[in-house]
Scaffold this active site. Structure first.
Site, PDB file in Angstrom:
ATOM      1  N   LYS A  10       0.856  -1.189   0.000  1.00 25.19           N
ATOM      2  CA  LYS A  10       0.000   0.000   0.000  1.00 25.19           C
ATOM      3  C   LYS A  10       0.891   1.237   0.000  1.00 25.19           C
ATOM      4  CE  LYS A  10       0.823   1.235   4.506  1.00 25.19           C
ATOM      5  NZ  LYS A  10       1.572   2.447   4.911  1.00 25.19           N
ATOM      6  N   ASP A 141      -3.236  -1.110  10.283  1.00 26.59           N
ATOM      7  CA  ASP A 141      -3.328  -1.137   8.823  1.00 26.59           C
ATOM      8  C   ASP A 141      -3.973  -2.406   8.285  1.00 26.59           C
ATOM      9  OD1 ASP A 141      -2.070   1.296   8.741  1.00 26.59           O
ATOM     10  OD2 ASP A 141      -0.151   0.545   7.986  1.00 26.59           O
TER      11      ASP A 141
END
Length: 289
Positions: A10, A141
């Site tokens: 990401k 996350d």
């Protein structure tokens, strides 16, 4: 039969620190987008209830690895829900491409891939919301990787709003250092008072990362990497670093710059995607059943 599952990277396209809670955690606003690049997990199912990580990470005990921890938490929740067959097990291998301490979410992505893949393969039937809740206990996350859609995140990163943003090409560079998140968040000079703004407002502003000033101050190679990239394109830090990235409209433009990278800077080119490669694989696996 082996199945292969992507564990994508990401990027934090922007990251602003809006405050600090009494428990020491920082509140933030950030924009997550996935890359079509990352680690790959290969899973072979077992019928004897054993759970094995066949590719241990140097310096990390298997019991501490997020892959094993995620699998065990999945078993606990599925057992509690009456949806787990105790004979289910797995051998898991990882082809690791994402650097540790790079700000690309590698460990969190690994955990999410295990939760999503084993929930499907073991036919546990747990909902995405439940998987995200399990993931949050492993790291802030993890839920965005479980849910698999680019998202605007608030709180400590757990409050997610799906968004759709431009899918640019990125040159992601690793300057050869690993940054532990507490180093950045513990620095007294870290900006902690960025104003809270709506996602609509933030998407219209120039993107930046409040952690970047500290990473550049504390790590000379991060500063050097950003200084070099900024000569070619808009560039910034992802997460708390150490990776930095530059955005381009085309793959060829990104690759041309990568070819000019100095020897001390390792990098790759990838496409930003709003739907995670993990979700695409899950869809294919589900449709093939």
């Amino acid at each position: 039969m082996s199945t292969r599952w992507p564990s994508p990277a990401k990027l934090n396209l922007f990251l602003y620190i809006t405050g600090q809670r009494a428990d020491g955690y920082h509140t933030l606003q950030t924009l997550f987008q996935f890359l079509d690049y990352g680690d790959t997990l290969t899973i072979d199912l077992r019928q004897d209830g054993q759970l094995n990580l066949l590719t241990p990470v140097d310096g990390v005990a298997n019991d501490d690895n997020l892959i094993i921890r995620a699998a065990r938490l999945l078993i606990q929740e599925a057992t509690r829900s009456g949806r787990f067959d105790a004979s289910c097990g797995a051998d898991i291998r990882i082809d690791k491409r994402l650097p540790m301490g790079g700000g690309l979410g590698g460990g969190s992505s690994n955990a999410a891939t295990v939760l999503v893949a084993l929930n499907h393969l073991w036919q546990c039937g747990l909902s995405v919301d439940t998987l995200a809740e399990i993931g949050l206990t492993l790291g802030a996350d993890v839920p965005v990787f479980v849910r698999g859609h680019a998202a605007f995140a608030e709180g400590v990163g757990e409050l997610l709003t799906p968004v759709t943003v431009s899918e640019k090409w990125y040159l992601v560079a690793h300057p050869g250092v690993s940054i532990a998140t507490p180093i950045i968040f513990g620095d007294p000079d870290l900006p902690r008072n960025s104003p809270k703004r709506s996602v609509e407002t933030l998407l219209k502003c120039e993107f930046s990362n409040d952690c970047e000033v500290i990473a550049r101050k504390r790590f000379r190679k991060v500063d050097a990497a950003l200084s070099w990239l900024l000569e070619y394109a808009p560039s910034r830090l992802t997460g708390t670093g150490a990776c930095v990235f530059a955005e381009f409209d085309t793959e060829s433009a990104a690759r041309q710059v990568l070819e000019r990278a100095p020897d001390w800077l390792q990098g790759f080119v990838a496409r930003g995607v709003n739907i995670s490669p993990l979700m695409q694989t899950l869809k294919g696996q589900t449709e093939s059943r």
